[in-house]
Design a protein around this motif. Structure first.
Motif, PDB file in Angstrom:
ATOM      1  N   ALA A 164       8.174   4.148 -10.659  1.00 38.72           N
ATOM      2  CA  ALA A 164       8.417   3.144  -9.626  1.00 38.72           C
ATOM      3  C   ALA A 164       9.867   3.161  -9.154  1.00 38.72           C
ATOM      4  CB  ALA A 164       8.048   1.754 -10.143  1.00 38.72           C
ATOM      5  N   GLU A 165      10.786   3.473 -10.051  1.00 36.12           N
ATOM      6  CA  GLU A 165      12.199   3.514  -9.663  1.00 36.12           C
ATOM      7  C   GLU A 165      12.453   4.599  -8.625  1.00 36.12           C
ATOM      8  OE1 GLU A 165      16.532   4.235 -11.719  1.00 36.12           O
ATOM      9  OE2 GLU A 165      14.938   3.366 -12.947  1.00 36.12           O
ATOM     10  N   LYS A 166      11.906   5.795  -8.849  1.00 31.86           N
ATOM     11  CA  LYS A 166      12.069   6.887  -7.881  1.00 31.86           C
ATOM     12  C   LYS A 166      11.383   6.533  -6.564  1.00 31.86           C
ATOM     13  CE  LYS A 166      12.710  10.836 -10.906  1.00 31.86           C
ATOM     14  NZ  LYS A 166      12.161  12.128 -11.346  1.00 31.86           N
ATOM     15  N   ALA A 167      10.214   5.931  -6.642  1.00 33.29           N
ATOM     16  CA  ALA A 167       9.503   5.528  -5.424  1.00 33.29           C
ATOM     17  C   ALA A 167      10.334   4.527  -4.632  1.00 33.29           C
ATOM     18  CB  ALA A 167       8.143   4.933  -5.781  1.00 33.29           C
ATOM     19  N   ASP A 168      10.901   3.553  -5.318  1.00 33.81           N
ATOM     20  CA  ASP A 168      11.709   2.543  -4.634  1.00 33.81           C
ATOM     21  C   ASP A 168      12.978   3.142  -4.034  1.00 33.81           C
ATOM     22  OD1 ASP A 168       9.844   0.545  -5.117  1.00 33.81           O
ATOM     23  OD2 ASP A 168      10.847  -0.133  -6.952  1.00 33.81           O
ATOM     24  N   ARG A 221       0.840  -1.200   0.000  1.00 30.00           N
ATOM     25  CA  ARG A 221       0.000   0.000   0.000  1.00 30.00           C
ATOM     26  C   ARG A 221       0.881   1.259   0.000  1.00 30.00           C
ATOM     27  NH1 ARG A 221      -2.586  -0.721   4.637  1.00 30.00           N
ATOM     28  NH2 ARG A 221      -1.604   0.940   5.791  1.00 30.00           N
ATOM     29  N   THR A 222       1.934   1.226   0.803  1.00 34.44           N
ATOM     30  CA  THR A 222       2.863   2.350   0.886  1.00 34.44           C
ATOM     31  C   THR A 222       3.585   2.546  -0.441  1.00 34.44           C
ATOM     32  OG1 THR A 222       3.180   1.905   3.239  1.00 34.44           O
ATOM     33  CG2 THR A 222       4.834   3.279   2.154  1.00 34.44           C
ATOM     34  N   ARG A 223       4.023   1.449  -1.042  1.00 33.10           N
ATOM     35  CA  ARG A 223       4.729   1.537  -2.328  1.00 33.10           C
ATOM     36  C   ARG A 223       3.808   2.100  -3.402  1.00 33.10           C
ATOM     37  NH1 ARG A 223       5.969  -1.543  -6.967  1.00 33.10           N
ATOM     38  NH2 ARG A 223       8.074  -1.058  -7.715  1.00 33.10           N
ATOM     39  N   GLN A 224       2.573   1.653  -3.446  1.00 28.10           N
ATOM     40  CA  GLN A 224       1.632   2.170  -4.439  1.00 28.10           C
ATOM     41  C   GLN A 224       1.420   3.673  -4.264  1.00 28.10           C
ATOM     42  OE1 GLN A 224       0.488   0.570  -7.156  1.00 28.10           O
ATOM     43  NE2 GLN A 224       1.864  -1.036  -6.453  1.00 28.10           N
ATOM     44  N   TRP A 225       1.328   4.121  -3.024  1.00 29.60           N
ATOM     45  CA  TRP A 225       1.166   5.554  -2.753  1.00 29.60           C
ATOM     46  C   TRP A 225       2.420   6.312  -3.202  1.00 29.60           C
ATOM     47  CZ3 TRP A 225      -2.419   8.964  -2.151  1.00 29.60           C
ATOM     48  CH2 TRP A 225      -2.133  10.206  -1.608  1.00 29.60           C
ATOM     49  N   ALA A 226       3.601   5.756  -2.915  1.00 28.50           N
ATOM     50  CA  ALA A 226       4.851   6.401  -3.325  1.00 28.50           C
ATOM     51  C   ALA A 226       4.919   6.511  -4.854  1.00 28.50           C
ATOM     52  CB  ALA A 226       6.049   5.634  -2.779  1.00 28.50           C
ATOM     53  N   ILE A 227       4.529   5.465  -5.553  1.00 28.80           N
ATOM     54  CA  ILE A 227       4.530   5.499  -7.019  1.00 28.80           C
ATOM     55  C   ILE A 227       3.581   6.594  -7.509  1.00 28.80           C
ATOM     56  CG2 ILE A 227       3.882   4.215  -9.099  1.00 28.80           C
ATOM     57  CD1 ILE A 227       4.963   1.686  -7.622  1.00 28.80           C
ATOM     58  N   GLU A 228       2.436   6.720  -6.877  1.00 30.08           N
ATOM     59  CA  GLU A 228       1.493   7.779  -7.251  1.00 30.08           C
ATOM     60  C   GLU A 228       2.113   9.156  -7.031  1.00 30.08           C
ATOM     61  OE1 GLU A 228      -2.785   9.413  -5.763  1.00 30.08           O
ATOM     62  OE2 GLU A 228      -2.535   7.247  -5.890  1.00 30.08           O
ATOM     63  N   ILE A 229       2.740   9.346  -5.889  1.00 29.37           N
ATOM     64  CA  ILE A 229       3.374  10.632  -5.570  1.00 29.37           C
ATOM     65  C   ILE A 229       4.480  10.950  -6.573  1.00 29.37           C
ATOM     66  CG2 ILE A 229       4.846  11.826  -3.858  1.00 29.37           C
ATOM     67  CD1 ILE A 229       1.840  11.674  -3.101  1.00 29.37           C
ATOM     68  N   TYR A 230       5.225   9.930  -6.981  1.00 26.16           N
ATOM     69  CA  TYR A 230       6.305  10.115  -7.957  1.00 26.16           C
ATOM     70  C   TYR A 230       5.792   9.996  -9.401  1.00 26.16           C
ATOM     71  CZ  TYR A 230       9.887  10.407  -4.388  1.00 26.16           C
ATOM     72  OH  TYR A 230      10.666  10.815  -3.324  1.00 26.16           O
ATOM     73  N   LYS A 231       4.511  10.238  -9.595  1.00 24.64           N
ATOM     74  CA  LYS A 231       3.877  10.311 -10.922  1.00 24.64           C
ATOM     75  C   LYS A 231       4.153   9.069 -11.772  1.00 24.64           C
ATOM     76  CE  LYS A 231       3.942  15.377 -11.021  1.00 24.64           C
ATOM     77  NZ  LYS A 231       3.493  15.528  -9.719  1.00 24.64           N
ATOM     78  N   GLY A 232       4.018   7.907 -11.134  1.00 22.37           N
ATOM     79  CA  GLY A 232       4.147   6.650 -11.856  1.00 22.37           C
ATOM     80  C   GLY A 232       5.562   6.115 -11.981  1.00 22.37           C
ATOM     81  N   ASN A 268      15.970   8.191  10.928  1.00 22.48           N
ATOM     82  CA  ASN A 268      16.998   7.681  10.020  1.00 22.48           C
ATOM     83  C   ASN A 268      16.802   6.218   9.647  1.00 22.48           C
ATOM     84  OD1 ASN A 268      18.493  10.043   9.455  1.00 22.48           O
ATOM     85  ND2 ASN A 268      19.307   9.951  11.527  1.00 22.48           N
ATOM     86  N   ARG A 269      15.571   5.770   9.707  1.00 21.17           N
ATOM     87  CA  ARG A 269      15.236   4.421   9.243  1.00 21.17           C
ATOM     88  C   ARG A 269      14.742   4.521   7.808  1.00 21.17           C
ATOM     89  NH1 ARG A 269      11.045   2.213  13.232  1.00 21.17           N
ATOM     90  NH2 ARG A 269      11.333   0.304  12.053  1.00 21.17           N
ATOM     91  N   ARG A 270      14.875   3.424   7.064  1.00 22.47           N
ATOM     92  CA  ARG A 270      14.365   3.398   5.700  1.00 22.47           C
ATOM     93  C   ARG A 270      12.842   3.266   5.744  1.00 22.47           C
ATOM     94  NH1 ARG A 270      17.605  -1.396   2.962  1.00 22.47           N
ATOM     95  NH2 ARG A 270      16.501  -2.422   4.668  1.00 22.47           N
ATOM     96  N   PRO A 271      12.141   4.022   4.895  1.00 24.27           N
ATOM     97  CA  PRO A 271      10.686   3.915   4.877  1.00 24.27           C
ATOM     98  C   PRO A 271      10.199   2.478   4.714  1.00 24.27           C
ATOM     99  CG  PRO A 271      11.359   5.838   3.653  1.00 24.27           C
ATOM    100  CD  PRO A 271      12.615   5.092   3.994  1.00 24.27           C
ATOM    101  N   GLY A 275      13.897   3.090  -0.026  1.00 23.04           N
ATOM    102  CA  GLY A 275      15.109   2.403   0.397  1.00 23.04           C
ATOM    103  C   GLY A 275      16.158   3.256   1.081  1.00 23.04           C
ATOM    104  N   ARG A 276      15.918   4.559   1.165  1.00 17.26           N
ATOM    105  CA  ARG A 276      16.900   5.464   1.788  1.00 17.26           C
ATOM    106  C   ARG A 276      16.465   5.850   3.193  1.00 17.26           C
ATOM    107  NH1 ARG A 276      17.049   9.341  -3.180  1.00 17.26           N
ATOM    108  NH2 ARG A 276      18.526   8.275  -4.515  1.00 17.26           N
ATOM    109  N   PRO A 277      17.410   5.872   4.127  1.00 16.84           N
ATOM    110  CA  PRO A 277      17.070   6.356   5.469  1.00 16.84           C
ATOM    111  C   PRO A 277      16.537   7.793   5.395  1.00 16.84           C
ATOM    112  CG  PRO A 277      19.206   5.300   5.487  1.00 16.84           C
ATOM    113  CD  PRO A 277      18.805   5.437   4.039  1.00 16.84           C
TER     114      PRO A 277
END
Length: 64
Positions: A19-23, A6-17, A35-38, A27-29
């Motif tokens: 998926a690489e930017k969302a991932d 669910r979080t990944r799908q929302w991130a992809i939406e925020i990053y306008k489709g 300082n934890r990774r999302p 994956g970054r703290p």
């Protein structure tokens, strides 16, 4: 839907489709996640909501 998916799908939406930017984001703290990774925070419903809220603030001008 699982919390992380669910979080990944929302991130992809925020990053306008993009998926690489969302991932990359997932994956970054992040300082607002102690300082934890999302993707490590979004393992349960409350963690997913925390990350989704962070993404929403970033996307809609709340600052992060």
């Amino acid at each position: 839907m699982e919390p992380m998916e669910r979080t990944r799908q929302w991130a992809i939406e925020i990053y306008k489709g993009d998926a690489e930017k969302a991932d990359l984001f997932l994956g970054r703290p992040h300082p607002m996640l102690d300082n934890r990774r999302p993707k490590d925070v979004a393992v349960d419903d409350s963690g997913a909501e925390r990350v989704i809220s962070l993404l929403g603030r970033a996307a809609y001008g709340g600052g992060v």
